[in-house]
Design an enzyme around this catalytic site. Sequence first.
Site, PDB file in Angstrom:
ATOM      1  N   LYS A  22       0.835  -1.205   0.000  1.00  0.00           N
ATOM      2  CA  LYS A  22       0.000   0.000   0.000  1.00  0.00           C
ATOM      3  C   LYS A  22       0.877   1.266   0.000  1.00  0.00           C
ATOM      4  CE  LYS A  22      -1.515   1.587   4.150  1.00  0.00           C
ATOM      5  NZ  LYS A  22      -1.208   3.001   4.374  1.00  0.00           N
ATOM      6  N   ASN A  23       1.904   1.265   0.828  1.00  0.00           N
ATOM      7  CA  ASN A  23       2.724   2.473   0.958  1.00  0.00           C
ATOM      8  C   ASN A  23       3.632   2.720  -0.241  1.00  0.00           C
ATOM      9  OD1 ASN A  23       1.511   2.999   3.348  1.00  0.00           O
ATOM     10  ND2 ASN A  23       3.286   2.541   4.649  1.00  0.00           N
ATOM     11  N   CYS A 122      -3.192  12.898  13.958  1.00  0.00           N
ATOM     12  CA  CYS A 122      -3.840  11.601  13.908  1.00  0.00           C
ATOM     13  C   CYS A 122      -3.450  10.821  15.140  1.00  0.00           C
ATOM     14  CB  CYS A 122      -3.483  10.841  12.641  1.00  0.00           C
ATOM     15  SG  CYS A 122      -1.879  10.121  12.693  1.00  0.00           S
ATOM     16  N   ARG A 127       2.412  14.561  13.633  1.00  0.00           N
ATOM     17  CA  ARG A 127       2.708  14.376  12.208  1.00  0.00           C
ATOM     18  C   ARG A 127       2.569  15.659  11.380  1.00  0.00           C
ATOM     19  NH1 ARG A 127       0.224   8.689  10.238  1.00  0.00           N
ATOM     20  NH2 ARG A 127       1.953   8.644   8.812  1.00  0.00           N
ATOM     21  N   ASP A 312       5.938   0.665  11.645  1.00  0.00           N
ATOM     22  CA  ASP A 312       4.656   0.067  11.267  1.00  0.00           C
ATOM     23  C   ASP A 312       4.509  -1.383  11.740  1.00  0.00           C
ATOM     24  OD1 ASP A 312       3.838   2.402  10.172  1.00  0.00           O
ATOM     25  OD2 ASP A 312       3.933   1.764   8.085  1.00  0.00           O
ATOM     26  N   ARG A 404      -8.181  -0.180   5.852  1.00  0.00           N
ATOM     27  CA  ARG A 404      -7.365   0.824   5.159  1.00  0.00           C
ATOM     28  C   ARG A 404      -6.105   0.194   4.574  1.00  0.00           C
ATOM     29  NH1 ARG A 404      -5.659   5.849   8.304  1.00  0.00           N
ATOM     30  NH2 ARG A 404      -4.569   5.950   6.326  1.00  0.00           N
TER      31      ARG A 404
HETATM   32  C1  UD1 Z   1       5.163   6.906   6.061  1.00  0.00           C
HETATM   33  C2  UD1 Z   1       4.262   5.702   5.985  1.00  0.00           C
HETATM   34  C3  UD1 Z   1       3.883   5.247   7.389  1.00  0.00           C
HETATM   35  C4  UD1 Z   1       5.152   4.983   8.185  1.00  0.00           C
HETATM   36  C5  UD1 Z   1       6.084   6.194   8.139  1.00  0.00           C
HETATM   37  C6  UD1 Z   1       7.447   5.917   8.778  1.00  0.00           C
HETATM   38  C7  UD1 Z   1       3.038   5.988   3.918  1.00  0.00           C
HETATM   39  C8  UD1 Z   1       1.730   6.302   3.273  1.00  0.00           C
HETATM   40  N1  UD1 Z   1       3.056   6.074   5.266  1.00  0.00           N
HETATM   41  O1  UD1 Z   1       4.438   7.941   6.717  1.00  0.00           O
HETATM   42  O2  UD1 Z   1       3.106   4.057   7.280  1.00  0.00           O
HETATM   43  O3  UD1 Z   1       4.791   4.747   9.538  1.00  0.00           O
HETATM   44  O4  UD1 Z   1       6.339   6.576   6.779  1.00  0.00           O
HETATM   45  O5  UD1 Z   1       8.084   4.865   8.162  1.00  0.00           O
HETATM   46  O6  UD1 Z   1       4.003   5.633   3.268  1.00  0.00           O
HETATM   47  N2  UD1 Z   1       7.711  14.649  10.197  1.00  0.00           N
HETATM   48  C9  UD1 Z   1       7.849  15.990  10.491  1.00  0.00           C
HETATM   49  N3  UD1 Z   1       7.599  16.900   9.493  1.00  0.00           N
HETATM   50  C10 UD1 Z   1       7.229  16.518   8.241  1.00  0.00           C
HETATM   51  C11 UD1 Z   1       7.092  15.154   7.950  1.00  0.00           C
HETATM   52  C12 UD1 Z   1       7.342  14.238   8.951  1.00  0.00           C
HETATM   53  O7  UD1 Z   1       8.195  16.353  11.599  1.00  0.00           O
HETATM   54  O8  UD1 Z   1       7.019  17.398   7.392  1.00  0.00           O
HETATM   55  C13 UD1 Z   1       7.994  13.642  11.244  1.00  0.00           C
HETATM   56  C14 UD1 Z   1       6.779  12.779  11.587  1.00  0.00           C
HETATM   57  O9  UD1 Z   1       5.926  13.417  12.531  1.00  0.00           O
HETATM   58  C15 UD1 Z   1       7.442  11.528  12.146  1.00  0.00           C
HETATM   59  C16 UD1 Z   1       8.715  11.430  11.291  1.00  0.00           C
HETATM   60  O10 UD1 Z   1       8.935  12.722  10.726  1.00  0.00           O
HETATM   61  O11 UD1 Z   1       7.795  11.740  13.494  1.00  0.00           O
HETATM   62  C17 UD1 Z   1       8.661  10.403  10.183  1.00  0.00           C
HETATM   63  O12 UD1 Z   1       7.468  10.583   9.446  1.00  0.00           O
HETATM   64  P1  UD1 Z   1       7.374  10.276   7.886  1.00  0.00           P
HETATM   65  O13 UD1 Z   1       8.522   9.396   7.477  1.00  0.00           O
HETATM   66  O14 UD1 Z   1       7.167  11.539   7.153  1.00  0.00           O
HETATM   67  O15 UD1 Z   1       6.037   9.412   7.819  1.00  0.00           O
HETATM   68  P2  UD1 Z   1       4.958   9.452   6.667  1.00  0.00           P
HETATM   69  O16 UD1 Z   1       5.592   9.692   5.359  1.00  0.00           O
HETATM   70  O17 UD1 Z   1       3.816  10.305   7.099  1.00  0.00           O
END
Ligand code: UD1
Length: 426
Positions: A22-23, A122, A127, A312, A404
């Site tokens: 999915k990701n 969430c 996030r 995850d 989901r």
């Molecule tokens: C993706 C995955 C999710 C997985 C996560 C970490 C998808 C759709 N989702 O989520 O299943 O758990 O990677 O492997 O692929 N952060 C910030 N600022 C930002 C973006 C992120 O502070 O602009 C922080 C987040 O709060 C978190 C960390 O960075 O603490 C990592 O998040 P991120 O790798 O961005 O996760 P997602 O891409 O949302």
Amino acid sequence: MYKVSIQGGRRLKGAIQISGAKNAALPLMAASLLTESDIKLSNIPEVVDIATMQSLLTIHGASFELMNGKTSKKRTLLIRAKKIVNTVAPYDLVRKMRASILVLGPLLTRCGHAKVSLPGGCAIGARPVDMHLNALKSLGAEIEVEEGYIHAVAKDGLKGAKINFPSVSVGATENALLAATLARGETVLHNAASEPEIVDLINCLKKMGAKIEGEGTRTLHIQGVDCLCGAEHKIIPDRIEAGTYAIAVGIAGGEVELLDARKDLLEEVLSVLCLAGLEINETEKGLRVICKKNRIKSVDVSTGVFPAFPTDLQAQIMSLMCISRGKSLITEKIFEGRFMHVPELCRMGAKIRISGQNAYVTGAEKLYGASVMATDLRASVALVLAGLGAEGKTEVNRVYHLDRGYENLEKKLKNCGAAIERVLVH
Ligand code: UD1
């Protein structure tokens, strides 16, 4: 509303087909907005997040055709975004799924403007999307946040830049990467994510004509091109789904072959499971997971960016540690609020103490079935797994979270002998 009901204590035996990731599929679908030609994605999982992304892309003007019959392995989605008719991603869809933010980069780079709702918080933490926005600003976008929406404009198109992410973000790397493919000149992404889903995205973007180097490393070089063409791509197998079922075998006991599961995507997870006492072998078709012991050993686990243990799978491994012999320290290093499953596991008799980002788990002889509440996707599957090994009946409520990201979860487990069913709640 449905709930999932599990009668614990059945060993698992059989085979489980691992679906497409999915990701990986979600950013690949967003990438289809970069071209007016056809993108053909095979091994598309049939889960609600994919349908949500489809609804969003439809608003932007993409059309879809589902081809090749029923089995998930053969399911192919043809996406055509010939013309972008609308660059607004509305709150109603974005709030359902954070990954909707991935349309921001493609819309902006193709059309010069985009308006995307802020995803909000969430269940697993704040996030924020600051790194997504800062990366796009570095590429020349003017960005303002007003009334819950991100307004992004790049009148003369985006321009390549050097971007240094302050910490690793999968989503921010994907958004910057997607935007940079059509920007003028070279973009360098330092401290980029190197998750297998990003490598998969890059492999497809390259087939579309993008010039990218460094996939699988922390530095990506992107040479912008004028336009991208169509491509056909097979999505990688879901390493989180495979890890989830491998852990299920540890909890329920038994022997299951995970068809299409890839060892190279799961090294750290498999080494944790082997330390815990499971036997895992590569087969011609995937991986065979065997748990002969009645009680497995406790192992300390710390989540981190790839290739470390994935966040995850943190909730699922905690369910296993709850019934292991000894004590385990589970450290969550990616998301600050990702222990929502703990109170629910404790209702089943688990002994867990939380302190900051650490969970101290003392393995219990067994867990007991209870009625529990799912809070997010991975937490809900962790409760299902706990139920497989618990004495008596477990009922997991709010199963829409499961839908989901897990394709045919009950069916896959039932085929291996689990006593699990979906029940309509009146
Ligand atoms: C993706 C995955 C999710 C997985 C996560 C970490 C998808 C759709 N989702 O989520 O299943 O758990 O990677 O492997 O692929 N952060 C910030 N600022 C930002 C973006 C992120 O502070 O602009 C922080 C987040 O709060 C978190 C960390 O960075 O603490 C990592 O998040 P991120 O790798 O961005 O996760 P997602 O891409 O949302």
